[in-house]
Design a protein around this motif. Sequence first.
Motif, PDB file in Angstrom:
ATOM      1  N   GLU A  27     -16.649 -48.115  -6.993  1.00 60.59           N
ATOM      2  CA  GLU A  27     -17.594 -49.222  -7.078  1.00 60.59           C
ATOM      3  C   GLU A  27     -18.596 -49.009  -5.952  1.00 60.59           C
ATOM      4  O   GLU A  27     -18.218 -48.994  -4.781  1.00 60.59           O
ATOM      5  N   ARG A  36     -15.200 -50.177  -3.299  1.00 59.94           N
ATOM      6  CA  ARG A  36     -13.812 -50.046  -3.730  1.00 59.94           C
ATOM      7  C   ARG A  36     -13.646 -48.691  -4.396  1.00 59.94           C
ATOM      8  O   ARG A  36     -14.558 -48.181  -5.044  1.00 59.94           O
ATOM      9  N   SER A  48      -5.476 -46.745  -3.551  1.00 59.13           N
ATOM     10  CA  SER A  48      -6.706 -47.549  -3.610  1.00 59.13           C
ATOM     11  C   SER A  48      -7.158 -47.903  -2.202  1.00 59.13           C
ATOM     12  O   SER A  48      -6.349 -48.031  -1.282  1.00 59.13           O
ATOM     13  N   ASP A  50     -10.422 -50.194   0.024  1.00 55.18           N
ATOM     14  CA  ASP A  50     -11.527 -51.141   0.074  1.00 55.18           C
ATOM     15  C   ASP A  50     -11.706 -51.549   1.536  1.00 55.18           C
ATOM     16  O   ASP A  50     -11.116 -50.929   2.427  1.00 55.18           O
ATOM     17  N   GLU A  82     -12.751 -52.630 -13.472  1.00 56.41           N
ATOM     18  CA  GLU A  82     -11.863 -53.751 -13.161  1.00 56.41           C
ATOM     19  C   GLU A  82     -10.507 -53.590 -13.849  1.00 56.41           C
ATOM     20  O   GLU A  82      -9.470 -53.929 -13.274  1.00 56.41           O
ATOM     21  N   TYR A  83     -10.515 -53.075 -15.061  1.00 61.61           N
ATOM     22  CA  TYR A  83      -9.252 -52.841 -15.765  1.00 61.61           C
ATOM     23  C   TYR A  83      -8.387 -51.850 -14.986  1.00 61.61           C
ATOM     24  O   TYR A  83      -7.209 -52.103 -14.735  1.00 61.61           O
ATOM     25  N   TRP A  85      -8.632 -51.022 -11.818  1.00 57.86           N
ATOM     26  CA  TRP A  85      -8.314 -51.609 -10.512  1.00 57.86           C
ATOM     27  C   TRP A  85      -7.144 -52.594 -10.617  1.00 57.86           C
ATOM     28  O   TRP A  85      -6.247 -52.606  -9.785  1.00 57.86           O
ATOM     29  N   ASN A  86      -7.161 -53.417 -11.650  1.00 61.65           N
ATOM     30  CA  ASN A  86      -6.166 -54.474 -11.780  1.00 61.65           C
ATOM     31  C   ASN A  86      -4.866 -54.048 -12.467  1.00 61.65           C
ATOM     32  O   ASN A  86      -3.834 -54.680 -12.269  1.00 61.65           O
ATOM     33  N   GLU A  87      -4.898 -52.985 -13.269  1.00 63.19           N
ATOM     34  CA  GLU A  87      -3.728 -52.593 -14.043  1.00 63.19           C
ATOM     35  C   GLU A  87      -2.877 -51.504 -13.371  1.00 63.19           C
ATOM     36  O   GLU A  87      -1.827 -51.161 -13.894  1.00 63.19           O
ATOM     37  N   ASN A  88      -3.314 -50.967 -12.265  1.00 59.99           N
ATOM     38  CA  ASN A  88      -2.568 -49.905 -11.581  1.00 59.99           C
ATOM     39  C   ASN A  88      -2.079 -50.406 -10.236  1.00 59.99           C
ATOM     40  O   ASN A  88      -2.817 -51.050  -9.502  1.00 59.99           O
ATOM     41  N   ILE A  89      -0.853 -50.072  -9.925  1.00 59.92           N
ATOM     42  CA  ILE A  89      -0.252 -50.503  -8.656  1.00 59.92           C
ATOM     43  C   ILE A  89      -0.310 -49.343  -7.667  1.00 59.92           C
ATOM     44  O   ILE A  89       0.368 -48.328  -7.850  1.00 59.92           O
TER      45      ILE A  89
END
Length: 93
Positions: A27, A36, A48, A50, A82-83, A85-89
């Motif tokens: 991002e 990010r 990840s 940020d 966003e998918y 970013w939010n769906e992976n741990i």
Amino acid sequence: MRYYKWFWTVPLGGDFDAWGTSTYFLEIGENAYTYRQIELYENGNVLSYDKKHFSDDYGRLSDQPIKDDNLEEFEITEAEFEYVWNENIPMNR
């Protein structure tokens, strides 16, 4: 913000060579800096970064401006970023 996806065919090397290739999702703000970043590796590892977590023993948030006139081919939608970013741990958080 703009969103980009890059596939790296070269493993990280060293202790992380066994992770395999990776796909980076970025991002990027109007100032060309990354806000990010999430990295998905061939072996399933996820990292990840940020402003709240900008570096660790595995790597860091890109600290150089991303300036290139040929980025359009790598651009993705905000929804795709966003998918991912939010769906992976991430293992580093």
